[in-house]
Write a protein that holds these residues in place. Structure first.
Motif, PDB file in Angstrom:
ATOM      1  N   VAL A  13      30.299  62.420  27.176  1.00 21.60           N
ATOM      2  CA  VAL A  13      31.180  63.895  27.214  1.00 21.60           C
ATOM      3  C   VAL A  13      32.375  63.582  26.329  1.00 21.60           C
ATOM      4  CG1 VAL A  13      29.244  64.936  29.439  1.00 21.60           C
ATOM      5  CG2 VAL A  13      31.913  62.955  28.727  1.00 21.60           C
ATOM      6  N   LEU A  15      35.852  65.563  27.039  1.00 19.19           N
ATOM      7  CA  LEU A  15      36.244  65.964  27.981  1.00 19.19           C
ATOM      8  C   LEU A  15      37.017  67.054  27.887  1.00 19.19           C
ATOM      9  CD1 LEU A  15      37.256  62.487  29.173  1.00 19.19           C
ATOM     10  CD2 LEU A  15      36.086  63.603  30.329  1.00 19.19           C
ATOM     11  N   LYS A  16      37.061  67.973  28.806  1.00 19.11           N
ATOM     12  CA  LYS A  16      37.505  69.410  28.480  1.00 19.11           C
ATOM     13  C   LYS A  16      39.858  69.022  29.827  1.00 19.11           C
ATOM     14  CE  LYS A  16      33.649  71.991  27.723  1.00 19.11           C
ATOM     15  NZ  LYS A  16      32.472  70.948  27.293  1.00 19.11           N
ATOM     16  N   SER A  17      39.316  68.177  30.715  1.00 19.79           N
ATOM     17  CA  SER A  17      40.256  68.024  31.366  1.00 19.79           C
ATOM     18  C   SER A  17      41.569  67.869  30.351  1.00 19.79           C
ATOM     19  CB  SER A  17      40.194  67.265  32.629  1.00 19.79           C
ATOM     20  OG  SER A  17      41.485  67.621  33.639  1.00 19.79           O
ATOM     21  N   GLY A  22      41.339  65.848  36.207  1.00 22.99           N
ATOM     22  CA  GLY A  22      40.159  65.853  36.265  1.00 22.99           C
ATOM     23  C   GLY A  22      38.961  65.558  35.616  1.00 22.99           C
ATOM     24  N   ALA A  23      39.441  64.631  34.192  1.00 25.74           N
ATOM     25  CA  ALA A  23      38.525  63.483  33.474  1.00 25.74           C
ATOM     26  C   ALA A  23      37.710  63.321  34.242  1.00 25.74           C
ATOM     27  CB  ALA A  23      39.666  62.916  32.883  1.00 25.74           C
ATOM     28  N   ARG A  25      36.890  63.409  37.447  1.00 21.29           N
ATOM     29  CA  ARG A  25      35.788  64.641  38.140  1.00 21.29           C
ATOM     30  C   ARG A  25      34.022  64.829  37.160  1.00 21.29           C
ATOM     31  NH1 ARG A  25      40.393  66.291  41.076  1.00 21.29           N
ATOM     32  NH2 ARG A  25      40.234  65.580  43.086  1.00 21.29           N
ATOM     33  N   GLU A  26      35.136  65.006  35.696  1.00 19.28           N
ATOM     34  CA  GLU A  26      33.821  65.373  35.465  1.00 19.28           C
ATOM     35  C   GLU A  26      32.978  64.259  34.663  1.00 19.28           C
ATOM     36  OE1 GLU A  26      35.139  67.336  31.304  1.00 19.28           O
ATOM     37  OE2 GLU A  26      37.304  67.165  32.038  1.00 19.28           O
ATOM     38  N   LEU A  29      30.801  64.116  36.911  1.00 20.24           N
ATOM     39  CA  LEU A  29      29.522  65.176  37.305  1.00 20.24           C
ATOM     40  C   LEU A  29      28.513  64.525  36.311  1.00 20.24           C
ATOM     41  CD1 LEU A  29      31.366  68.428  37.081  1.00 20.24           C
ATOM     42  CD2 LEU A  29      29.611  67.500  38.608  1.00 20.24           C
ATOM     43  N   ALA A  30      29.277  63.263  34.947  1.00 17.74           N
ATOM     44  CA  ALA A  30      28.246  63.549  33.567  1.00 17.74           C
ATOM     45  C   ALA A  30      27.668  61.948  34.129  1.00 17.74           C
ATOM     46  CB  ALA A  30      29.082  62.853  32.667  1.00 17.74           C
ATOM     47  N   GLY A  80      34.051  59.327  28.576  1.00 15.34           N
ATOM     48  CA  GLY A  80      34.483  60.702  28.004  1.00 15.34           C
ATOM     49  C   GLY A  80      35.593  60.530  26.210  1.00 15.34           C
ATOM     50  N   SER A  82      38.391  62.778  24.842  1.00 14.83           N
ATOM     51  CA  SER A  82      39.366  63.381  24.648  1.00 14.83           C
ATOM     52  C   SER A  82      39.982  63.247  23.613  1.00 14.83           C
ATOM     53  CB  SER A  82      40.163  62.927  26.050  1.00 14.83           C
ATOM     54  OG  SER A  82      41.374  63.868  25.415  1.00 14.83           O
TER      55      SER A  82
END
Length: 147
Positions: A13, A15-17, A22-23, A25-26, A29-30, A80, A82
């Motif tokens: 993924v 990462l948006k955070s 936050g990262a 948690r993302e 979820l993945a 993740g 970024s």
């Protein structure tokens, strides 16, 4: 040992955070999309608790958040990415651009060291990290990791 044996494109993924928690948690979820993660909430708690003790930012723009939890059936990875980087309190003080999350069963201690070593060995290669970040799609990222 190939890290792609424990990974799928769905668990790679962008990462948006902008921050570490936050990262994480993302990534949780993945990784929870894997059937190997039996209790996603317990896994996330273990990840966040582990990170609170000591940062998993190992340097070179890389973090290796990990947890061994009884409800995890077998090794599972999520990655993740970024491009802008995330402050992670890394050993070298640099932001993290790639975070490889590892889930394992709490009884897999012996194999865990081998899996961790294989991942670190692969990710230490600067060209692998650059191509992984540059990959347009998760499937392209998988190809980088299988080369």
């Amino acid at each position: 040992m190939k890290m792609t044996a424990f990974l799928s494109p769905e668990r790679i993924v962008d990462l948006k955070s902008p921050d570490r928690n936050g990262a994480l948690r993302e990534l949780c979820l993945a990784i929870a999309t894997s059937k190997n993660i039996g209790d996603p909430k317990a896994f996330q708690k273990a990840i966040l608790d582990r990170e609170a003790i000591l940062s998993t930012g190992i340097g070179l723009g890389l973090a290796m958040p990990h947890a061994k939890v009884a409800s995890v059936k077998d090794f599972t990875l999520a990655i993740g990415r970024s491009k802008s980087g995330i402050e992670w309190e890394s050993l070298d003080g640099a932001p993290v651009h790639i975070a490889v999350m590892i889930g394992a069963n709490d009884k897999q201690a012996a194999e865990y060291t081998k899996v961790l070593a294989a991942i670190v060995t692969r990710m230490k290669d600067e060209s692998v990290r650059k191509r992984l970040l540059a990959a347009a799609k998760p499937e392209d990222a998988m190809k980088v990791l299988t080369e």
